[in-house]
Design an enzyme around this catalytic site. Structure first.
Site, PDB file in Angstrom:
ATOM      1  N   ASP A  13       0.813  -1.231   0.000  1.00 15.00           N
ATOM      2  CA  ASP A  13       0.000   0.000   0.000  1.00 15.00           C
ATOM      3  C   ASP A  13       0.842   1.274   0.000  1.00 15.00           C
ATOM      4  OD1 ASP A  13      -2.233  -1.653   0.129  1.00 15.00           O
ATOM      5  OD2 ASP A  13      -2.237  -1.640   2.321  1.00 15.00           O
ATOM      6  N   LYS A  16       1.754   2.050  -5.129  1.00 17.74           N
ATOM      7  CA  LYS A  16       2.302   1.465  -6.364  1.00 17.74           C
ATOM      8  C   LYS A  16       1.393   1.733  -7.559  1.00 17.74           C
ATOM      9  CE  LYS A  16       2.318  -2.548  -4.284  1.00 17.74           C
ATOM     10  NZ  LYS A  16       2.013  -2.139  -2.889  1.00 17.74           N
ATOM     11  N   GLY A  17       0.064   1.557  -7.337  1.00 15.74           N
ATOM     12  CA  GLY A  17      -0.891   1.742  -8.437  1.00 15.74           C
ATOM     13  C   GLY A  17      -0.775   3.123  -9.036  1.00 15.74           C
ATOM     14  N   ASN A  38      -5.388 -10.229  -3.657  1.00 16.14           N
ATOM     15  CA  ASN A  38      -5.101  -9.649  -2.329  1.00 16.14           C
ATOM     16  C   ASN A  38      -4.613  -8.212  -2.504  1.00 16.14           C
ATOM     17  OD1 ASN A  38      -2.756 -10.627  -3.559  1.00 16.14           O
ATOM     18  ND2 ASN A  38      -1.810 -11.361  -1.683  1.00 16.14           N
ATOM     19  N   GLY A  40      -4.571  -4.351  -3.817  1.00 19.15           N
ATOM     20  CA  GLY A  40      -5.568  -3.324  -4.122  1.00 19.15           C
ATOM     21  C   GLY A  40      -4.777  -2.097  -4.538  1.00 19.15           C
ATOM     22  N   HIS A  41      -4.718  -1.837  -5.827  1.00 18.88           N
ATOM     23  CA  HIS A  41      -3.894  -0.733  -6.341  1.00 18.88           C
ATOM     24  C   HIS A  41      -4.809   0.392  -6.823  1.00 18.88           C
ATOM     25  CE1 HIS A  41      -0.266  -3.612  -7.125  1.00 18.88           C
ATOM     26  NE2 HIS A  41      -0.666  -3.593  -5.870  1.00 18.88           N
ATOM     27  N   GLN A 222       1.946  -6.129  -3.111  1.00 21.16           N
ATOM     28  CA  GLN A 222       2.419  -6.220  -1.720  1.00 21.16           C
ATOM     29  C   GLN A 222       3.723  -5.422  -1.548  1.00 21.16           C
ATOM     30  OE1 GLN A 222       1.281  -9.595  -3.167  1.00 21.16           O
ATOM     31  NE2 GLN A 222      -0.612  -8.610  -2.607  1.00 21.16           N
ATOM     32  N   ASP A 331       2.517  14.622   1.425  1.00 21.21           N
ATOM     33  CA  ASP A 331       1.534  15.628   1.859  1.00 21.21           C
ATOM     34  C   ASP A 331       0.900  15.292   3.205  1.00 21.21           C
ATOM     35  OD1 ASP A 331       0.521  13.504   0.063  1.00 21.21           O
ATOM     36  OD2 ASP A 331      -1.440  14.275   0.653  1.00 21.21           O
ATOM     37  N   SER A 411       5.414  12.218  -4.708  1.00 19.73           N
ATOM     38  CA  SER A 411       3.965  12.262  -4.839  1.00 19.73           C
ATOM     39  C   SER A 411       3.383  13.024  -3.648  1.00 19.73           C
ATOM     40  CB  SER A 411       3.437  10.823  -4.898  1.00 19.73           C
ATOM     41  OG  SER A 411       2.044  10.809  -4.784  1.00 19.73           O
ATOM     42  N   GLY A 413      -0.101  13.789  -3.423  1.00 16.80           N
ATOM     43  CA  GLY A 413      -1.551  13.639  -3.413  1.00 16.80           C
ATOM     44  C   GLY A 413      -1.920  12.469  -4.301  1.00 16.80           C
TER      45      GLY A 413
HETATM   46  P1  GDP Z   1      -0.817   0.269  -3.571  1.00 15.25           P
HETATM   47  O1  GDP Z   1      -1.426  -0.993  -3.083  1.00 15.25           O
HETATM   48  O2  GDP Z   1       0.654   0.333  -3.299  1.00 15.25           O
HETATM   49  O3  GDP Z   1      -1.140   0.569  -4.999  1.00 15.25           O
HETATM   50  O4  GDP Z   1      -1.461   1.439  -2.681  1.00 15.25           O
HETATM   51  P2  GDP Z   1      -3.036   1.591  -2.299  1.00 15.25           P
HETATM   52  O5  GDP Z   1      -3.769   2.008  -3.498  1.00 15.25           O
HETATM   53  O6  GDP Z   1      -3.500   0.385  -1.575  1.00 15.25           O
HETATM   54  O7  GDP Z   1      -2.952   2.738  -1.209  1.00 15.25           O
HETATM   55  C1  GDP Z   1      -2.431   3.982  -1.492  1.00 15.25           C
HETATM   56  C2  GDP Z   1      -3.518   5.028  -1.205  1.00 15.25           C
HETATM   57  O8  GDP Z   1      -2.939   6.312  -1.121  1.00 15.25           O
HETATM   58  C3  GDP Z   1      -4.549   5.140  -2.298  1.00 15.25           C
HETATM   59  O9  GDP Z   1      -5.775   5.503  -1.735  1.00 15.25           O
HETATM   60  C4  GDP Z   1      -4.020   6.258  -3.184  1.00 15.25           C
HETATM   61  O10 GDP Z   1      -5.039   6.940  -3.904  1.00 15.25           O
HETATM   62  C5  GDP Z   1      -3.418   7.168  -2.160  1.00 15.25           C
HETATM   63  N1  GDP Z   1      -2.240   7.920  -2.587  1.00 15.25           N
HETATM   64  C6  GDP Z   1      -1.249   7.564  -3.441  1.00 15.25           C
HETATM   65  N2  GDP Z   1      -0.282   8.505  -3.475  1.00 15.25           N
HETATM   66  C7  GDP Z   1      -0.674   9.472  -2.617  1.00 15.25           C
HETATM   67  C8  GDP Z   1      -0.091  10.707  -2.175  1.00 15.25           C
HETATM   68  O11 GDP Z   1       1.003  11.096  -2.576  1.00 15.25           O
HETATM   69  N3  GDP Z   1      -0.791  11.443  -1.249  1.00 15.25           N
HETATM   70  C9  GDP Z   1      -1.999  11.043  -0.762  1.00 15.25           C
HETATM   71  N4  GDP Z   1      -2.599  11.816   0.140  1.00 15.25           N
HETATM   72  N5  GDP Z   1      -2.575   9.893  -1.152  1.00 15.25           N
HETATM   73  C10 GDP Z   1      -1.911   9.117  -2.047  1.00 15.25           C
HETATM   74  P1  IMO Z   2      -0.960  -4.232  -2.203  1.00 17.50           P
HETATM   75  O1  IMO Z   2      -0.493  -4.830  -3.501  1.00 17.50           O
HETATM   76  C1  IMO Z   2      -0.980  -4.567   2.152  1.00 17.50           C
HETATM   77  C2  IMO Z   2      -1.127  -8.630   3.803  1.00 17.50           C
HETATM   78  C3  IMO Z   2      -2.378  -9.050   4.540  1.00 17.50           C
HETATM   79  C4  IMO Z   2      -1.781 -10.018   5.554  1.00 17.50           C
HETATM   80  C5  IMO Z   2      -0.685 -10.711   4.742  1.00 17.50           C
HETATM   81  C6  IMO Z   2      -1.097 -12.042   4.130  1.00 17.50           C
HETATM   82  O2  IMO Z   2      -2.254  -3.524  -2.290  1.00 17.50           O
HETATM   83  O3  IMO Z   2       0.132  -3.448  -1.567  1.00 17.50           O
HETATM   84  P2  IMO Z   2      -2.655 -12.711   2.066  1.00 17.50           P
HETATM   85  O4  IMO Z   2      -4.097 -12.427   1.796  1.00 17.50           O
HETATM   86  O5  IMO Z   2      -1.724 -12.197   1.021  1.00 17.50           O
HETATM   87  O6  IMO Z   2      -2.386 -14.151   2.392  1.00 17.50           O
HETATM   88  O7  IMO Z   2      -2.333 -11.900   3.433  1.00 17.50           O
HETATM   89  O8  IMO Z   2      -0.345  -9.799   3.706  1.00 17.50           O
HETATM   90  N1  IMO Z   2      -1.347  -8.130   2.419  1.00 17.50           N
HETATM   91  C7  IMO Z   2      -1.252  -6.840   2.075  1.00 17.50           C
HETATM   92  N2  IMO Z   2      -1.030  -5.737   2.824  1.00 17.50           N
HETATM   93  N3  IMO Z   2      -1.093  -4.470   0.802  1.00 17.50           N
HETATM   94  C8  IMO Z   2      -1.280  -5.564   0.041  1.00 17.50           C
HETATM   95  O9  IMO Z   2      -1.275  -5.535  -1.297  1.00 17.50           O
HETATM   96  C9  IMO Z   2      -1.417  -6.812   0.675  1.00 17.50           C
HETATM   97  N4  IMO Z   2      -1.635  -8.071   0.233  1.00 17.50           N
HETATM   98  C10 IMO Z   2      -1.574  -8.855   1.309  1.00 17.50           C
HETATM   99  O10 IMO Z   2      -2.998  -7.953   5.160  1.00 17.50           O
HETATM  100  O11 IMO Z   2      -1.154  -9.314   6.586  1.00 17.50           O
HETATM  101 MG    MG Z   3      -2.956  -1.636  -1.816  1.00 22.73          MG
END
Ligand code: GDP
Ligand code: IMO
Ligand code: MG
Length: 423
Positions: A13, A16-17, A38, A40-41, A222, A331, A411, A413
């Site tokens: 999280d 990356k997305g 698993n 969520g990007h 991940q 930010d 980044s 925002g």
């Molecule tokens: P990923 O799994 O690595 O793709 O990340 P996620 O999408 O799970 O979580 C990142 C969250 O932060 C998302 O809600 C993005 O929209 C948000 N986000 C990404 N870059 C920024 C940033 O620079 N600032 C803020 N405030 N939010 C961001």
């Molecule tokens: P992205 O790609 C954050 C965590 C779960 C749990 C552990 C094992 O969005 O960054 P699993 O379902 O993979 O067997 O769970 O890994 N986990 C993540 N945490 N971002 C993710 O993906 C994750 N995918 C799995 O919360 O601790």
């Molecule tokens: Mg994610």
């Protein structure tokens, strides 16, 4: 030739997305190499917010081709729902989505076993998407693969054989009802009709593309500390989100990788159980969660939040070979008068030199902090490095030096326009 691996440097999280979406403008292919739904990007474009679980985040740019490599575990139901959602938003995956023959299929019993395991004593805090049980079958050489969808008889036979064993496990060990084999066969035959068109010889597709001088971005899911080998085992996922996984998960050889980008959140978050040395369980942690909107993109769970851990990112940079970093969510720190950065760990009163490889020791470390001044001004409208306040630049320099990374992208925002390159 450019074959870039993009990886999460912490516990997932990191954003990356969003960064894949920005970079994919310059790539011909974006490829997922491990994990499954698993992940969520999140990508925000204008007022629209997309959360991608299985399909590479490059899909939102119509000229980009997207590939799901052999290292990914595919839940066909989740995949078809994602395709439908994209279609409803005017994004077609036709002739742009390619799925490896060798990717494994998540079956209903994988999801069920994941949830049964999580209801027991040894909770990991998984996403419940069947990831662990599916990789178990893969390595136990019992898995059902995408290629099996191409032969109805083989598919049926494999499902029957697997379910016979799984139903014994469900009934005898877990005291749970068994699953209906015919229902599963029918569902997967239906999936087959829709998925066949995407099945491709991915190693040939990608290696031929490289030969033709095309560019490839490998999108990790991940993060390094969730890696089954290098992460905080057993509180990890069941795949290899680090750079090495990009080769085994696609069929691209290591000598074709040209660079590695690490995505680094400006503080630290984690979802699920396991040690987290810089976690803040007080008001400051709640403030980070609130301002950073730190709730899981897949499960909606609140993310655990804490200060930036440079000792951890230094370890991550080493095992991933990070050439350059994208620092995200800078930010979110704008409202803090003082910001702490962990620069090392003490164990039994002594500074330790290397990142602990076992969770017992990691759970006992004392994070050593240095405190820096915050910048106390909104940076979300900044369009270039030059525009950042001096104190923000100092924070970036400090975390870069302590983590041994070179910051190339910033980044400020969630939107596309809230991103800039350092040079
Ligand atoms: P990923 O799994 O690595 O793709 O990340 P996620 O999408 O799970 O979580 C990142 C969250 O932060 C998302 O809600 C993005 O929209 C948000 N986000 C990404 N870059 C920024 C940033 O620079 N600032 C803020 N405030 N939010 C961001
Ligand atoms: P992205 O790609 C954050 C965590 C779960 C749990 C552990 C094992 O969005 O960054 P699993 O379902 O993979 O067997 O769970 O890994 N986990 C993540 N945490 N971002 C993710 O993906 C994750 N995918 C799995 O919360 O601790
Ligand atoms: Mg994610």
């Amino acid at each position: 030739m450019k074959v870039t691996v993009l990886v999460g440097s912490q516990w997932g999280d990191e954003g990356k997305g969003k960064i894949v979406d920005i970079l994919s403008e310059k790539y011909d292919f974006v490829t997922r190499f491990q994990g499954g739904a698993n992940a969520g990007h999140t990508v925000e474009i204008g007022e629209k917010k997309y959360i991608l679980h299985l399909i590479p985040s490059g899909i939102l740019r119509k000229e980009v081709k997207c590939v799901i490599g052999n290292g990914v575990v595919i839940d066909p139901k989740a995949l078809l729902e994602e395709i439908k959602l994209l279609n409803e938003n005017g994004i077609s995956v036709k002739e742009r989505l390619f799925i490896s023959h060798n990717a494994h299929l998540i079956m209903p019993y994988h999801k069920l076993l994941d949830s049964i395991n999580e209801s027991g004593k040894n909770k990991i805090g998984t996403t419940g998407r069947g990831i662990g049980p599916c990789y178990i079958d893969k390595f136990d050489r019992k898995g059902i693969r995408i290629v099996d969808l191409l032969n109805k008889d083989v598919l049926e036979e494999k499902i029957r054989k697997n379910l016979e064993e799984k139903n014994v496990l469900l009934k005898k060990i877990h005291k749970h009802e068994g699953l209906d084999v015919n229902e599963i066969i029918n569902d997967y035959l239906k999936f087959d009709k829709e998925i066949d068109q995407y099945i491709t010889d991915v190693p040939s597709l990608l290696n031929n593309a490289i030969t033709e001088g095309k560019t490839i971005l490998l999108e990790g899911a991940q993060g390094a500390l969730l890696d089954v080998d290098h992460g905080t085992y057993p509180y990890v996922t069941s795949s290899s989100p680090t750079t090495g996984g990009a080769c085994t998960g696609t069929g691209i050889p290591p000598n074709k990788i040209t660079d590695v980008i690490g995505i680094v959140k400006a503080y630290t978050t984690r979802v699920g159980h396991g040690p987290f040395p810089t976690e803040l369980t007080d008001d400051e942690g709640n403030k980070l969660r609130k301002i950073g909107a730190e709730f899981g993109a897949t499960t909606g769970r609140p993310r655990r939040c804490g200060w930036f851990d440079a000792f951890l990112v230094r370890y991550s940079a080493m095992i991933n070979g990070i050439n350059s970093a994208a620092v995200t969510k800078l930010d979110v720190l704008s409202d803090f008068d003082k910001i702490k950065v962990c620069i090392g760990y003490k164990l039994d009163g002594k500074m330790i030199k290397t990142f602990p490889s076992d969770v017992d020791r990691l759970g006992k470390v004392e994070p050593i902090y240095e405190q820096v001044d915050g910048w106390n001004e909104d940076i979300s409208e900044c369009k270039s490095y030059k525009e950042l306040p001096q104190k923000t630049k100092e924070y970036l320099d400090f975390i870069a030096e302590k983590s041994n990374i070179k910051v190339a992208i910033i980044s400020v925002g969630p939107k596309r326009k809230q991103t800039f390159f350092v040079n």
